[in-house]
Design a protein around this motif. Structure first.
Motif, PDB file in Angstrom:
ATOM      1  N   ILE A   2      35.487 -18.792  33.820  1.00 56.82           N
ATOM      2  CA  ILE A   2      34.306 -18.931  33.307  1.00 56.82           C
ATOM      3  C   ILE A   2      33.707 -18.119  33.850  1.00 56.82           C
ATOM      4  O   ILE A   2      32.651 -17.233  33.282  1.00 56.82           O
ATOM      5  N   SER A   3      33.031 -18.378  35.254  1.00 60.96           N
ATOM      6  CA  SER A   3      32.126 -17.364  36.623  1.00 60.96           C
ATOM      7  C   SER A   3      32.438 -16.002  35.973  1.00 60.96           C
ATOM      8  O   SER A   3      32.101 -14.717  35.541  1.00 60.96           O
ATOM      9  N   TYR A   4      33.694 -15.301  35.599  1.00 64.10           N
ATOM     10  CA  TYR A   4      34.632 -13.850  35.604  1.00 64.10           C
ATOM     11  C   TYR A   4      33.746 -13.664  33.772  1.00 64.10           C
ATOM     12  O   TYR A   4      33.500 -12.602  33.877  1.00 64.10           O
ATOM     13  N   ILE A   6      31.043 -14.966  32.339  1.00 56.07           N
ATOM     14  CA  ILE A   6      30.060 -15.194  32.236  1.00 56.07           C
ATOM     15  C   ILE A   6      28.883 -13.202  33.829  1.00 56.07           C
ATOM     16  O   ILE A   6      28.577 -13.216  32.861  1.00 56.07           O
ATOM     17  N   GLU A   7      29.677 -12.913  34.370  1.00 59.29           N
ATOM     18  CA  GLU A   7      29.590 -11.225  34.975  1.00 59.29           C
ATOM     19  C   GLU A   7      30.155 -10.437  34.333  1.00 59.29           C
ATOM     20  O   GLU A   7      28.987  -9.454  34.314  1.00 59.29           O
ATOM     21  N   THR A   9      29.833 -10.789  30.901  1.00 58.45           N
ATOM     22  CA  THR A   9      28.785 -10.401  30.008  1.00 58.45           C
ATOM     23  C   THR A   9      27.940  -9.201  30.558  1.00 58.45           C
ATOM     24  O   THR A   9      26.926  -9.091  29.660  1.00 58.45           O
TER      25      THR A   9
END
Length: 62
Positions: A2-4, A6-7, A9
């Protein structure tokens, strides 16, 4: 994972935003630095000067 996303985006929005605003920003800087300081209404005045003595055409007569 999910952090991937978010980054990704965040980076995409940053790149799109910079691309969108880079043109107007450089245009404004260029106008400030390289403009010849002509009157804002120069073309309006020139057009009015050219049209002096012309008869009005079209529209409804009152």
């Amino acid at each position: 994972m999910i952090s991937y996303f978010i980054e990704f985006t965040f980076l995409a929005l940053l790149i799109i935003g910079l691309t969108a605003f880079l043109g107007p920003i450089t245009n404004g800087i260029g106008e400030k630095l390289f403009s010849r300081r002509k009157d804002v209404n120069y073309f309006v005045k020139q057009s009015a000067k050219t049209q002096t003595g012309w008869r009005p055409v079209g529209g409804r007569k009152k």
